[in-house]
Design an enzyme around this catalytic site. Structure first.
Site, mmCIF file in Angstrom:
data_model
loop_
_atom_site.group_PDB
_atom_site.id
_atom_site.type_symbol
_atom_site.label_atom_id
_atom_site.label_comp_id
_atom_site.label_asym_id
_atom_site.label_seq_id
_atom_site.Cartn_x
_atom_site.Cartn_y
_atom_site.Cartn_z
ATOM 1 C CD GLU A 59 59.888 18.102 -60.848
ATOM 2 O OE1 GLU A 59 61.130 18.241 -60.727
ATOM 3 O OE2 GLU A 59 59.167 18.993 -61.307
ATOM 4 C CB ALA A 160 78.633 43.307 -38.345
ATOM 5 C CD GLU A 304 80.333 41.044 -47.076
ATOM 6 O OE1 GLU A 304 80.974 41.376 -46.050
ATOM 7 O OE2 GLU A 304 80.472 39.960 -47.623
HETATM 8 C C1 AOF Z 1 61.337 21.367 -62.407
HETATM 9 N N1 AOF Z 1 62.104 20.703 -61.513
HETATM 10 O O1 AOF Z 1 63.983 20.459 -60.347
HETATM 11 C C2 AOF Z 1 63.793 22.357 -61.732
HETATM 12 C C3 AOF Z 1 62.947 23.058 -62.627
HETATM 13 O O2 AOF Z 1 68.099 24.572 -67.441
HETATM 14 P P1 AOF Z 1 67.095 23.486 -67.256
HETATM 15 O O3 AOF Z 1 66.813 22.729 -68.498
HETATM 16 O O4 AOF Z 1 67.448 22.590 -66.089
HETATM 17 O O5 AOF Z 1 65.704 24.189 -66.942
HETATM 18 C C4 AOF Z 1 65.641 25.129 -65.960
HETATM 19 C C5 AOF Z 1 64.238 25.645 -65.839
HETATM 20 O O6 AOF Z 1 63.380 24.568 -65.468
HETATM 21 C C6 AOF Z 1 64.163 26.667 -64.738
HETATM 22 O O7 AOF Z 1 64.249 27.975 -65.225
HETATM 23 C C7 AOF Z 1 62.806 26.384 -64.121
HETATM 24 O O8 AOF Z 1 61.784 27.016 -64.854
HETATM 25 C C8 AOF Z 1 62.688 24.877 -64.283
HETATM 26 N N2 AOF Z 1 63.362 24.225 -63.174
HETATM 27 N N3 AOF Z 1 61.734 22.554 -62.900
HETATM 28 O O9 AOF Z 1 60.268 20.878 -62.762
HETATM 29 C C9 AOF Z 1 63.317 21.117 -61.146
HETATM 30 N N4 AOF Z 1 65.036 22.815 -61.408
HETATM 31 ZN ZN ZN Z 2 61.685 19.769 -64.694
#
Ligand code: AOF
Ligand code: ZN
Length: 383
Positions: A59, A160, A304
């Site tokens: 985001e 495979a 594998e």
């Molecule tokens: C979002 N957008 O692109 C992602 C999210 O280790 P951090 O601080 O980056 O947090 C990871 C956690 O945040 C992950 O476990 C998931 O719940 C959320 N990831 N959330 O809004 C993102 N990568």
């Molecule tokens: Zn986030």
């Protein structure tokens, strides 16, 4: 898969899934996430995806790309925006600051700290809708959701086989069943995994290296051998390369006590030896997977292995996905082994039904991707 032509939100979410997939192998154990920002008139003004562990969330990238044009616009994101201060700030705050009016998201975030973003944004007066009906979004997030719910890594079983379902062909046919392009695909996938899991039978028969060759590795998987009686030869390729790429040998805890000298030699060669309580000569695969996730941070495992080990993994509901490479060959011998042995508890008339998800061609081979239904690959809700 239903696809309504006028469903622009779903089309855009599918595009966000494609952005998210660029992070495969780079973001795990985080989820792959993609996001798209539209301006107030509905034009696409920003794309973003989560690129690496610890990096900005999707985001934030998409909002930054859109600049001033976010006001009154829409953000579409494949996962519910996070609501926590983790390695980066909460996406909910970034979304509120951007001035978008509408939020469309795919899956809910089950992460105990991160969850709750949708409710937070709704409370702030934004128009927030979940679209849980886009199959591509569900496929994108299932590994992440499985790991959070079960505490186990996502397990991909790969094999495979010939047209007649055999994994060995007649002598003199060469070592490989599948084509060179197929093997490149396997190496690319190995380079996106944390663990390559195999059994001692395969090690003794093939002396494999199980590394990533000929393609750029996004991560270097740990090789894990299920070896109840600690039979792995010190001169095997796996042990000889244990300093370059991690090797874990899982064996029976009592055997480990008895063979402490051998274990010491393996450790001296750079391997890790893990003792587990076995029953009837078989190691507890579920516990092994839990420990690979908990102690070694594994989120994706590629299996594998030979027919018996594949069978045991299926039987215990531990396989989430299967990749089957079908080569245009018919095995030369009656004795060739079938790819999987004993996938169900039952006898004749019992079988496991997988769901076909993708069909690709590599060289002369068919590459079939199957999902294992959740009732068969138990999510871990049951013991
Ligand atoms: C979002 N957008 O692109 C992602 C999210 O280790 P951090 O601080 O980056 O947090 C990871 C956690 O945040 C992950 O476990 C998931 O719940 C959320 N990831 N959330 O809004 C993102 N990568
Ligand atoms: Zn986030």
């Amino acid at each position: 898969m239903t696809h309504r032509r006028d469903d622009r939100d779903a089309d855009l979410l599918r595009l966000a899934v494609r952005l998210a997939l660029r992070g495969h192998g780079l973001v795990e154990p985080n989820p792959m996430v993609g996001a798209i920002v539209l301006d107030a008139s509905g034009r696409v003004v920003g794309l973003g995806h989560h690129r690496r562990i610890g990096g900005p969330h999707a985001e934030v990238e998409a909002i930054a790309a859109a600049g001033e044009r976010t006001r009154g616009g829409t953000i579409l994101v494949t996962l519910e925006p996070c609501n926590h201060q983790g390695r980066t700030g909460p996406c909910t705050e970034a979304i509120l600051a951007s001035g978008v009016a509408r939020v469309i998201y795919g899956s809910s975030d089950p992460h105990p700290q991160a969850q709750g973003g949708a409710a937070r944004l709704r409370k702030a007066g934004l128009d927030v809708q979940q679209r849980a009906d886009v199959p591509e979004v569900r496929l994108l997030n299932r590994a992440f959701i499985h790991r959070l719910r079960s505490g186990r890594p996502w397990v991909v079983a790969k094999w495979a086989q010939t047209l007649d379902g055999k994994i060995t062909v007649g002598a003199g046919d060469g070592r490989w069943i599948s084509s060179l392009p197929s093997r490149r695909l396997v190496h690319r996938e190995r380079g996106c995994c944390d663990v390559i899991l195999t059994g001692i039978g395969t090690v003794l028969a093939d002396d494999p290296l199980l590394n990533v060759r000929g393609v750029k590795a996004r991560r270097h998987p740990m090789r894990v051998v299920v070896d109840p009686r600690l039979q792995i030869p010190l001169e095997s390729q796996l042990v000889r390369t244990a300093r370059e790429q991690p090797l874990l040998v899982a064996c029976d805890a009592e055997v480990l006590e008895r063979d402490e000298d051998l274990a010491e030699q393996l450790r001296a060669a750079g391997a890790t030896v893990l003792g587990l309580a076995s029953t009837g000569g078989e190691l507890p695969l579920r516990e092994l997977l839990e420990r690979l996730a908990g102690e070694f941070g594994a989120s994706r495992v590629l299996v594998e292995a030979g027919a018996r080990m594949l069978g045991r993994l299926f039987r215990h509901g531990l396989v989430n996905e299967a990749w089957v490479f079908v080569a245009p060959r018919v095995a030369g011998r009656e004795t060739g082994l079938a790819a999987v042995a004993g996938a169900t508890e039952g006898g004749l008339g019992h079988s496991l039904t997988l769901s076909l998800e993708s069909i690709r061609r590599r060289g002369g081979d068919l590459v079939l991707g199957y999902g294992v239904p959740a009732s068969d690959a138990s999510s871990g809700d049951n013991p």
